[in-house]
Design an enzyme around this catalytic site. Structure first.
Site, PDB file in Angstrom:
ATOM      1  N   LYS A  22      18.049 -36.505  15.734  1.00 58.38           N
ATOM      2  CA  LYS A  22      18.140 -37.976  15.760  1.00 58.38           C
ATOM      3  C   LYS A  22      18.552 -38.487  14.378  1.00 58.38           C
ATOM      4  CE  LYS A  22      14.201 -40.442  15.246  1.00 58.38           C
ATOM      5  NZ  LYS A  22      14.212 -41.454  14.170  1.00 58.38           N
ATOM      6  N   ASN A  23      17.888 -37.932  13.338  1.00 58.48           N
ATOM      7  CA  ASN A  23      18.081 -38.467  11.993  1.00 58.48           C
ATOM      8  C   ASN A  23      19.338 -37.961  11.317  1.00 58.48           C
ATOM      9  OD1 ASN A  23      15.834 -39.981  12.378  1.00 58.48           O
ATOM     10  ND2 ASN A  23      14.467 -38.666  11.196  1.00 58.48           N
ATOM     11  N   CYS A 118       7.489 -51.054  10.923  1.00 58.60           N
ATOM     12  CA  CYS A 118       6.980 -50.488  12.186  1.00 58.60           C
ATOM     13  C   CYS A 118       5.546 -50.059  11.889  1.00 58.60           C
ATOM     14  CB  CYS A 118       7.835 -49.319  12.623  1.00 58.60           C
ATOM     15  SG  CYS A 118       7.903 -48.017  11.407  1.00 58.60           S
ATOM     16  N   ARG A 123       8.017 -50.785   5.601  1.00 51.29           N
ATOM     17  CA  ARG A 123       9.403 -50.347   5.450  1.00 51.29           C
ATOM     18  C   ARG A 123      10.253 -51.364   4.677  1.00 51.29           C
ATOM     19  NH1 ARG A 123       9.808 -46.682   9.579  1.00 51.29           N
ATOM     20  NH2 ARG A 123      11.324 -45.503   8.381  1.00 51.29           N
ATOM     21  N   ASP A 307       7.222 -36.391   8.978  1.00 49.35           N
ATOM     22  CA  ASP A 307       7.408 -36.527  10.434  1.00 49.35           C
ATOM     23  C   ASP A 307       6.671 -35.438  11.200  1.00 49.35           C
ATOM     24  OD1 ASP A 307      10.889 -37.652  10.222  1.00 49.35           O
ATOM     25  OD2 ASP A 307       8.986 -38.622   9.776  1.00 49.35           O
ATOM     26  N   ILE A 329       3.609 -40.507   1.914  1.00 47.23           N
ATOM     27  CA  ILE A 329       4.833 -41.302   1.966  1.00 47.23           C
ATOM     28  C   ILE A 329       4.653 -42.655   2.652  1.00 47.23           C
ATOM     29  CG2 ILE A 329       7.193 -41.326   2.913  1.00 47.23           C
ATOM     30  CD1 ILE A 329       7.332 -38.365   2.120  1.00 47.23           C
ATOM     31  N   ARG A 400      12.225 -42.544  22.190  1.00 49.29           N
ATOM     32  CA  ARG A 400      13.085 -42.885  21.049  1.00 49.29           C
ATOM     33  C   ARG A 400      13.614 -41.627  20.373  1.00 49.29           C
ATOM     34  NH1 ARG A 400      10.184 -45.712  16.635  1.00 49.29           N
ATOM     35  NH2 ARG A 400      12.137 -45.140  15.638  1.00 49.29           N
TER      36      ARG A 400
HETATM   37  C1  EPZ Z   1      13.715 -41.593   6.960  1.00 46.14           C
HETATM   38  O1  EPZ Z   1      13.194 -42.909   6.949  1.00 46.14           O
HETATM   39  C2  EPZ Z   1      13.545 -41.073   8.375  1.00 46.14           C
HETATM   40  N1  EPZ Z   1      14.293 -41.931   9.300  1.00 46.14           N
HETATM   41  C3  EPZ Z   1      12.061 -41.117   8.749  1.00 46.14           C
HETATM   42  O2  EPZ Z   1      11.932 -40.576  10.056  1.00 46.14           O
HETATM   43  C4  EPZ Z   1      11.306 -40.226   7.767  1.00 46.14           C
HETATM   44  O3  EPZ Z   1       9.940 -40.282   8.081  1.00 46.14           O
HETATM   45  C5  EPZ Z   1      11.543 -40.734   6.342  1.00 46.14           C
HETATM   46  O4  EPZ Z   1      12.962 -40.757   6.059  1.00 46.14           O
HETATM   47  C6  EPZ Z   1      10.881 -39.854   5.300  1.00 46.14           C
HETATM   48  O5  EPZ Z   1      11.340 -38.537   5.442  1.00 46.14           O
HETATM   49  C7  EPZ Z   1      15.634 -41.721   9.434  1.00 46.14           C
HETATM   50  O6  EPZ Z   1      16.225 -40.844   8.829  1.00 46.14           O
HETATM   51  C8  EPZ Z   1      16.342 -42.613  10.410  1.00 46.14           C
HETATM   52  P1  EPZ Z   1      12.395 -43.533   3.162  1.00 46.14           P
HETATM   53  P2  EPZ Z   1      13.482 -43.894   5.697  1.00 46.14           P
HETATM   54  O7  EPZ Z   1      13.316 -44.623   2.732  1.00 46.14           O
HETATM   55  O8  EPZ Z   1      14.744 -43.523   5.046  1.00 46.14           O
HETATM   56  C9  EPZ Z   1       9.791 -46.618   0.704  1.00 46.14           C
HETATM   57  C10 EPZ Z   1      11.219 -40.593  12.275  1.00 46.14           C
HETATM   58  O9  EPZ Z   1      10.083 -40.493  12.754  1.00 46.14           O
HETATM   59  N2  EPZ Z   1      10.961 -47.490   0.578  1.00 46.14           N
HETATM   60  O10 EPZ Z   1      12.678 -42.127   2.718  1.00 46.14           O
HETATM   61  O11 EPZ Z   1      13.309 -45.287   6.209  1.00 46.14           O
HETATM   62  C11 EPZ Z   1       9.278 -46.516   2.130  1.00 46.14           C
HETATM   63  O12 EPZ Z   1       8.442 -47.621   2.439  1.00 46.14           O
HETATM   64  C12 EPZ Z   1      11.440 -41.477  11.076  1.00 46.14           C
HETATM   65  O13 EPZ Z   1      12.238 -39.999  12.698  1.00 46.14           O
HETATM   66  C13 EPZ Z   1      10.860 -48.618  -0.215  1.00 46.14           C
HETATM   67  O14 EPZ Z   1       9.816 -48.896  -0.803  1.00 46.14           O
HETATM   68  O15 EPZ Z   1      12.277 -43.545   4.751  1.00 46.14           O
HETATM   69  C14 EPZ Z   1       8.525 -45.207   2.111  1.00 46.14           C
HETATM   70  O16 EPZ Z   1       7.224 -45.424   1.609  1.00 46.14           O
HETATM   71  C15 EPZ Z   1      10.185 -42.222  10.680  1.00 46.14           C
HETATM   72  N3  EPZ Z   1      11.939 -49.430  -0.343  1.00 46.14           N
HETATM   73  C16 EPZ Z   1       9.313 -44.360   1.104  1.00 46.14           C
HETATM   74  O17 EPZ Z   1      10.167 -45.272   0.395  1.00 46.14           O
HETATM   75  C17 EPZ Z   1      13.122 -49.160   0.283  1.00 46.14           C
HETATM   76  O18 EPZ Z   1      14.085 -49.935   0.106  1.00 46.14           O
HETATM   77  C18 EPZ Z   1      10.218 -43.314   1.746  1.00 46.14           C
HETATM   78  O19 EPZ Z   1      10.916 -43.960   2.778  1.00 46.14           O
HETATM   79  C19 EPZ Z   1      13.209 -48.015   1.102  1.00 46.14           C
HETATM   80  C20 EPZ Z   1      12.113 -47.184   1.238  1.00 46.14           C
END
Ligand code: EPZ
Length: 421
Positions: A22-23, A118, A123, A307, A329, A400
């Protein structure tokens, strides 16, 4: 609303094929916007999230042909005629933020609602907004979102040092830099396997990206990129989930079409906890194992994937002794544990990031609700090992990320049914 009804106790046998990630698929769909030429995506996962991403592309004016038989999607972005993302679709898909960079890079402007948080966390998107500004985009915040305009009509290369590692943030800035004038350097990048896969696709299209998969990525901007094809990489989260399903049910099952390397520290940690695994080049076989308590901290790749935290937490409820699961995280990704406790687990929440798991505890079937896709699949696994019947509501969340999951588990011998009410 559909629900799953599961009777626990079945031993599993046979093999289960891992589908396209998916990702990874979501990022390629966003990347097609950068070009005005066709992209053919193979090994495509047909799940709720990718369906919404396809709807976003169609709403923008792209034509998207879907061939479920051949697991293929063909995107023709030449007819894209819109730079405002549909707010209803954006609200359904948190990762719709991935489209902002490519639209901005190709058309010089983009407008979208805040994709929203979510249950696993609020996020924020501050790292995205800051990154776009570094590329020379002006940001106007609207009532529900934002509008970005490339000040001089075209984005300029930039040096971006991410204050914290972000997977979609890394992917978005890498895609945006492909059409920005000059050489962009991204530092403190995420290294998840989906990122080198995305870079490989973009380089096939004519981009000039080096270093994807390491913490430093260099992108030499080009005037345009062309169409190409992409084979979606195996879903490492499906693979890890199925490995833990085999361990939880004490079954010998073969997880096929996977890339064990993409699981990083997950397999060594499971083996440290006593898992007997046969690990091949593109498969993993689980064997009945005497597991023991091992504490984990989730970490960006190649650390223990967040995940896979929820199925691991469930696994720790079934082993002798105490362990700590530290979800480093996301601030909301442990709140499913109260539902495991309602089944008989003994999990104590220390704070939103840490739980203490005491095992082993016998689980009893219950009425559960899936809060998000990863906790949702964990509830399916819990129902498979619990005594009695478990029903799971809100299984849209599971759909999803897991295609046709009940049929695939039935094939292994699981007693699971989808009931449409
Ligand atoms: C990606 O989400 C994945 N989604 C998530 O998978 C996965 O859990 C996550 O990476 C961590 O590995 C997709 O690839 C579509 P991050 P992402 O930005 O990119 C903070 C699933 O179940 N942050 O790496 O949204 C954030 O709040 C999903 O398939 C900010 O603060 O995660 C988090 O604490 C869930 N500001 C940390 O960074 C920002 O602008 C890491 O989030 C962006 C992120």
């Amino acid at each position: 609303m559909d629900k799953f009804v599961i009777n626990g106790g079945a031993k599993l046998s046979g093999s289960i094929a891992v589908l396209g990630a998916k990702n990874s698929a979501l990022k390629i769909l966003a990347a097609t916007v950068l070009s005005d030429q066709k992209c053919i995506i193979n090994n495509f996962p047909f799940i709720e999230d990718t369906n919404i991403a396809i709807e976003i592309l169609r709403d923008l004016g792209a034509s998207v042909d879907v061939d479920k038989e051949r697991k293929m999607v063909i995107v023709n972005p030449a007819t894209i005629n819109k730079t405002v993302l549909d707010p209803v679709l954006v609200r359904k898909l948190r990762s719709s933020i991935l489209f902002a960079g490519p639209i901005l890079a190709r058309f010089g402007q983009v407008q979208m609602n805040h994709p929203g948080g979510c249950v696993i966390g609020k996020r924020p998107i501050d790292l995205f907004i800051n990154g776009f500004e570094k590329f020379g985009a002006g940001v106007d915040f609207t009532e529900d979102g934002f509008k970005l305009i490339a000040k001089s009509g075209k984005l300029k290369a930039s040096n971006i040092f991410f204050p914290q590692i972000t997977v979609t943030g890394t992917e978005t800035m890498m895609m945006t830099a492909v059409l920005a004038e000059g050489k962009t350097i991204l530092n403190n990048c995420a290294m998840e396997p989906e990122i080198p896969a995305l870079a490989e696709y973009l380089n096939k299209c004519g981009a000039k990206i080096k270093g994807a998969g390491t913490h430093t990525i260099e992108i030499e901007g080009v005037d345009k990129i062309y169409g190409s094809y992409f084979d979606v990489i195996p879903d490492r989260i499906e693979a890890g989930t199925f490995v833990m399903m085999g361990l939880l049910t004490g079954s010998e099952i073969k997880i096929e079409n996977c890339n064990p390397e993409h699981l990083g520290a997950v397999l060594p940690i499971l083996e440290k906890a006593g898992a007997k695994l046969e690990i091949g080049e593109n498969y993993i076989i689980t064997k009945p194992s005497q597991m023991k308590a091992v504490s984990v901290v989730t970490h960006e790749y190649p650390g223990f994937a967040t995940d896979l935290q929820s199925p691991y937490t469930l696994l720790m409820t079934q082993v002798q002794d105490q362990s700590i699961v530290h979800e480093s995280i996301f601030e909301g990704r442990l709140f499913f544990t109260d539902q495991l406790n309602s089944m008989g687990a003994n999990i104590i929440m220390c704070d939103p990031h840490r739980v203490v798991v005491n095992g082993p505890t016998k689980l009893y079937g219950k009425k559960l609700t899936s809060p998000d896709l990863r906790a949702g699949i964990t509830m399916v696994l819990a129902g498979m090992i619990a005594e009695g019947t478990t029903t799971i509501e809100n299984i849209y969340q599971i759909d999803r990320g897991y295609e046709n999951i009940e049929a695939r588990l039935q094939k292994l011998g699981a007693d699971i049914k989808r009931v449409t009410s």
